[in-house]
Design an enzyme around this catalytic site. Sequence first.
Site, PDB file in Angstrom:
ATOM      1  N   HIS A   1       0.814  -1.222   0.000  1.00 53.91           N
ATOM      2  CA  HIS A   1       0.000   0.000   0.000  1.00 53.91           C
ATOM      3  C   HIS A   1       0.850   1.276   0.000  1.00 53.91           C
ATOM      4  O   HIS A   1       0.349   2.347   0.350  1.00 53.91           O
ATOM      5  CB  HIS A   1      -0.949   0.045   1.215  1.00 53.91           C
ATOM      6  CG  HIS A   1      -2.094  -0.912   1.146  1.00 53.91           C
ATOM      7  ND1 HIS A   1      -1.934  -2.267   1.245  1.00 53.91           N
ATOM      8  CD2 HIS A   1      -3.434  -0.710   1.021  1.00 53.91           C
ATOM      9  CE1 HIS A   1      -3.108  -2.862   1.190  1.00 53.91           C
ATOM     10  NE2 HIS A   1      -4.039  -1.948   1.042  1.00 53.91           N
TER      11      HIS A   1
ATOM     12  N   GLU B   1     -13.731  -8.971   0.584  1.00 54.01           N
ATOM     13  CA  GLU B   1     -14.500  -7.721   0.453  1.00 54.01           C
ATOM     14  C   GLU B   1     -14.861  -7.482  -1.009  1.00 54.01           C
ATOM     15  O   GLU B   1     -14.658  -6.408  -1.558  1.00 54.01           O
ATOM     16  CB  GLU B   1     -13.691  -6.543   1.011  1.00 54.01           C
ATOM     17  CG  GLU B   1     -13.180  -6.795   2.418  1.00 54.01           C
ATOM     18  CD  GLU B   1     -12.373  -5.650   2.999  1.00 54.01           C
ATOM     19  OE1 GLU B   1     -12.259  -5.584   4.223  1.00 54.01           O
ATOM     20  OE2 GLU B   1     -11.848  -4.825   2.236  1.00 54.01           O
TER      21      GLU B   1
ATOM     22  N   CYS C   1     -10.256   2.587   7.556  1.00 55.84           N
ATOM     23  CA  CYS C   1     -10.288   3.355   6.307  1.00 55.84           C
ATOM     24  C   CYS C   1     -11.583   4.154   6.147  1.00 55.84           C
ATOM     25  O   CYS C   1     -11.585   5.236   5.575  1.00 55.84           O
ATOM     26  CB  CYS C   1     -10.092   2.435   5.106  1.00 55.84           C
ATOM     27  SG  CYS C   1     -11.166   0.986   5.104  1.00 55.84           S
TER      28      CYS C   1
END
Length: 662
Positions: free
Chosen positions: A147, A328, A424
């Site tokens: 990330h 997800e 997040c």
Amino acid sequence: MATQMHQHEPEVTVRDAFWMNYFQLIKKEMIPFQWAVLNDKAAITIESERDDATIPTEKSHVIENFKVAAGLKAGNHYGWLFQDSDLYKWIEAAANIVAIEKDEELIGLIETTIDLLEQAQEEDGYLSTFYQIDAPHLKFRRLFESHELYCAGHLIEAAIAYFQATGSERLLLVADKFIACIEANFGDEDGKINGADGHQEIELALVRLYELTGDEKHLDLGSYFLEVRGQQPDFYAHQLEENDRKGLKQGPKPVINIVYHQADKPVIEQDTARGHAVRLVYMAQAMAGVGHHKQDEKLIGAAKKIWDNIVQKRMYVTGGIGSTVRGEAFTYDYDLPNDLMYCETCAAIGLLNFSNELLKTETDSQYADIMERLLYNGIISGMALDGKHFFYVNPLEVDPQASALNPDKSHVKAKRPSWFGCACCPPNLARTLPAVGRYAFTQKSDEVLLNLFIDSELAGEQAGKPYTIRQSHTFSEQGRTLITVEKASSEQLSLGIRIPYWAENPVLVVDGEEAIADIRNGYTYVTAKAESTAIELTYTIAINELEAHPLVKADKGKVALQRVPFIYCLEEQDNGKQLHLLALTGAIRPRFRSDMILGDIVCLEAEGEMHVMEDGWQDTLYRVHQKPQTTPKKLTFIPYYSWGHRSLGEMQVWVDKEDAHV
């Protein structure tokens, strides 16, 4: 570095009471609360977003991580690899509030934070606290999970917001240094890394930076990261093998799911929504943006195919996306379970921005329809009315017992927690809602689109000449919309008004005379010729009973109710337990209500019935079918975004409607 606005950004001032309430909530509650969380000073319980012991839940530690990276403290990194982005999103949220209402104290906090980022940033521009503190030898070496570029993207977006709010270039300089570091390390030249981050975000941020600065290198870098994705599907696995060959000590080597990362084939060959939902819509937004600015029809075409697949076959009625907790992710067409879904708040925000990006490219009211659906339902549902509790997952059906006792539903929370191990969503909400004005209008070279019925004012320029558009609305039994266009020049201005599908039998009056609607691509066009043009719309506000495509198995024989943009739901608080035994049988009426907790809302009251469980079911699990016994029951529906505030109980969006009662 003197940054010039590349394109004249129209200014939108929002005066809408509904959204102004959110602005105040974010300024007074959310931003101070999140600042306390990021500094480990909030007395809260941090929860896992699902049943997973590896999720860090002791504290946030975000600010402490930057202090350690800056050499101001000793210690190790705590939390997820990507937690730096929580701070960047907080900065963007604070900047968006400052843009609405100047606040020296908030600016001071941001400036102090920039001091810390400048100290933590390395000489070559690199900035990612986990790798700086705990694994410097693995910088850019585990891109499937690191990330680093995702965080860089959020840094860029924060820097843009802060510059637009204050004119300060300090954070842009930090972002520019990081971009220079990325350019030095990535590319198709020998010795560089020819690949992209596992989580898309920098791509869309670079498009936004290009729009601010006009510097083509930013657009080219964003385009490169899109183009390289999927060209070498084994790129992430090869990186890990190369680390081993180089003797670099690293963590476990998982089997990498390249579909999850949208990295199994080039982006222009991807035409369905697959893999991790947030990553997918962030990537697709960048595809639309790069395609628009580079006039790349292949990129735009692929982005549109993805959008069509989402909204026609893989999106919930609230605008939520992601059908499964596993990854997800999206699953397959029409697989939209109401009690197992994911519907992450960040994914809804991503689809909002993706839709907005496509609207810049193509005038089509469908994009604004989806933006409205998301803003009033699947996005604001992620935040409690106190600004201090949040949903990561936004379900369409909840039974607290199932959430507690069925491990497959551990992600389905029956009430909003204060914070998450993976945090997040809360700062993403905080940065998005103050910027709601950017979705209300779209200014193009030859027209202005009014997308959303939000009380607001647009101050823009056409061919260098200023104009102002104001809109205000009344939504009671009947709807009334007033729009005024004022301009300094005699040039004609073409205004496209999206009259929503929930506004029935619209009557359009322009300068006191009823006009015949000129409808193109879902927008009703009015040409403003005089210096001042007055437009009035009146319409009937319908209560719509929505049905799902017959292949959506979860919703067969059911309806979801909608009034204006709001989707409605049943709660145990109003209707008792066993919501699945209720059915809609007759008339539905709006009722205006002032609630101590929910505020001023419009409820829907409906004639219904309840399936009665008679004594014959005692000690019996199955029996020969008998005609069910029912009893009449008044049903009360509340707006979906407002559920989960009054008591711990069941919630359901879709309700039975038997053909016999139609």
